[in-house]
Enzyme design. Structure first.
Site, PDB file in Angstrom:
ATOM      1  N   ILE A 172       0.841  -1.194   0.000  1.00 36.42           N
ATOM      2  CA  ILE A 172       0.000   0.000   0.000  1.00 36.42           C
ATOM      3  C   ILE A 172       0.874   1.241   0.000  1.00 36.42           C
ATOM      4  CG2 ILE A 172      -1.840   1.215   1.199  1.00 36.42           C
ATOM      5  CD1 ILE A 172      -2.612  -1.544   0.027  1.00 36.42           C
ATOM      6  N   GLU A 173       0.672   2.098  -1.009  1.00 37.58           N
ATOM      7  CA  GLU A 173       1.561   3.230  -1.221  1.00 37.58           C
ATOM      8  C   GLU A 173       0.853   4.571  -1.211  1.00 37.58           C
ATOM      9  OE1 GLU A 173       3.321   2.052  -4.883  1.00 37.58           O
ATOM     10  OE2 GLU A 173       4.226   0.246  -4.022  1.00 37.58           O
ATOM     11  N   GLY A 174      -0.342   4.594  -0.655  1.00 39.11           N
ATOM     12  CA  GLY A 174      -1.081   5.840  -0.575  1.00 39.11           C
ATOM     13  C   GLY A 174      -2.456   5.609   0.008  1.00 39.11           C
TER      14      GLY A 174
END
Length: 431
Positions: A172-174
């Site tokens: 998860i990057e945002g």
């Protein structure tokens, strides 16, 4: 330590005798390598001979233990089903009325890898789509969707057909972490009732705590975390700087914070210099890092690489990593480590970025990953790399493009700064 030639010979013996060793999450010699995004091909479009191959191609030897498939890039797309992006591994066929790839032809390759004692998971996130939940109820219900599409459930729209994957990875990057614990808890309940072991991993960035999944890591028991030690001040290139390299912080988290006292922490690394903006180190540099970390920290579980195409194109970088893992020593009993430094940095994951200066303090404090700041007017762009197509960026990454400084709002690959996607925020004119 085994030499590379010795390890190659051992690989040959294993191939001939067909000895299969079941995957062991408790091992400290595991190697996880992402597959699905053809990272090498994205930055080397003319070198098609080295582009990503079918997943079974990478399972012909005993080197790689885990394959997270990258990525399930949208939680909710057409007809409330997810979408997945597999670059050149897909023929782009969709299930009717959905935006979900029908890659059932990959089932046999996945099953070949599993029959060889490897695990194959699906990595959620890693792209610009909508990756999140409105509330806990929605999140818990989504667990059934993932179970039915990829794991032990049943559905008429299973992207990999009869293949039953071995778990999920959260890259998860945002966005918000709302509902993540409810989703993972509901999914774990389904897994516990399944007919085989399933695993849940995450891929946080090395600045602690991770900005996008840190709270979830503290509240749910993951089996392993693939900490990305690149594109940040705490990356592999700063291993010798005690104010930067923070594996000790993650080891302390594993022993004192994680709900799973047996969670394993991996060193995440780029498999070549073109796989990330910073953090790549040569095999001769990486080998002692791996072995020293293995010997010092009992939470150490192995190494993660981004990605398979990059590793194979880089003279089988994965072999040198596995060689280092097999030549290491066993971990000592758990110890608790206190970190007393506070670096300041921007948050990055996969590619080009700049790092901020490191400030050392004398009191114990938390390392945070601040949100990018938008500025106006002119700004110095010294040391900031130019934007490149085919390179994966994440929220907070900075690039220059068309004379301006741009900051990524979230994960982005091949979307031009200033384009309609809205991936980039203009931070000012470069001076």
């Amino acid at each position: 330590m085994f030499s590379k030639s010795t390890l190659t010979y051992l690989q040959f013996l294993c191939f001939v005798t067909r000895t299969i060793v079941a995957f062991d999450m408790s091992s400290n010699q595991n190697l996880a390598v992402y597959w699905g995004q053809n990272s090498y091909g994205a930055v080397n479009p003319d070198d098609t001979a080295e582009w990503q191959q079918p997943i079974s191609y990478y399972c012909d030897d005993t080197i790689i233990d885990t394959f997270p498939i990258a990525f399930l890039d949208e939680f909710y797309s057409t007809d409330n089903l997810p979408s997945i992006d597999l670059a050149n591994a897909s023929d782009n066929s969709l299930f009717s009325g959905t935006n979900l790839l029908n890659c059932s032809f990959l089932a046999s390759g996945i099953e070949t890898c599993q029959a060889a004692g490897k695990i194959v998971t699906i990595s959620l996130g890693g792209a610009t789509g909508s990756n999140g939940f409105a509330n806990d109820t929605e999140a818990a219900a989504y667990a059934q969707t993932i179970w039915d599409l990829f794991l032990g459930g049943s559905s008429s729209t299973r992207p990999f057909g009869s293949a039953i994957l071995d778990g999920i990875d959260m890259d998860i990057e945002g966005g918000s972490q709302t509902g993540f614990v409810s989703f993972l808890s509901a999914l774990r309940a389904l897994m516990d009732g399944g007919s085989k072991p399933y695993y849940i991993t995450a891929a946080p960035q090395c600045p602690y705590p991770d900005a996008y999944i840190g709270t979830t890591l503290n509240e749910f028991g993951f089996d392993a975390v693939y900490v990305q030690f690149y594109n940040n001040y705490c990356g592999l290139t700063n291993y010798d700087n005690p104010n930067a390299w923070d594996f000790a912080t993650w080891d302390n988290w594993a022993h004192t914070v994680s709900p799973n006292p047996d969670v394993k922490v991996y060193i995440g690394a780029p498999a070549s210099s073109s796989a990330a903006g910073s953090g790549y180190v040569s095999p001769s540099t990486f080998t002692p890092i791996i072995q020293e970390t293995m010997a010092e920290y009992s939470s150490f579980g192995g190494v993660m690489l981004w990605d398979a195409s990059q590793a194979y194109a880089n003279d089988r970088y994965d072999i040198s990593v596995k060689d280092a893992l097999l030549g290491g020593t066993s971990s000592p009993p758990p110890t608790t480590t206190t970190i007393t430094t506070t670096p300041t940095t921007t948050t990055t994951i996969m590619t080009t970025t700049t790092t901020s200066p490191i400030t050392t303090t004398t009191s114990t404090s938390t390392i945070s990953s601040p949100s990018p700041t938008t500025t106006s007017g002119t700004i110095s762009c010294a040391g900031v790399a130019a934007w490149q197509t085919g390179v994966a960026y994440v929220g907070g990454d900075e690039v220059t493009y068309d004379g301006d400084l741009w900051t990524a709002n979230w994960w982005s690959e091949s979307d031009v700064p200033g384009g309609a996607s809205g991936d980039w925020a203009n931070s000012g004119v470069c001076t």
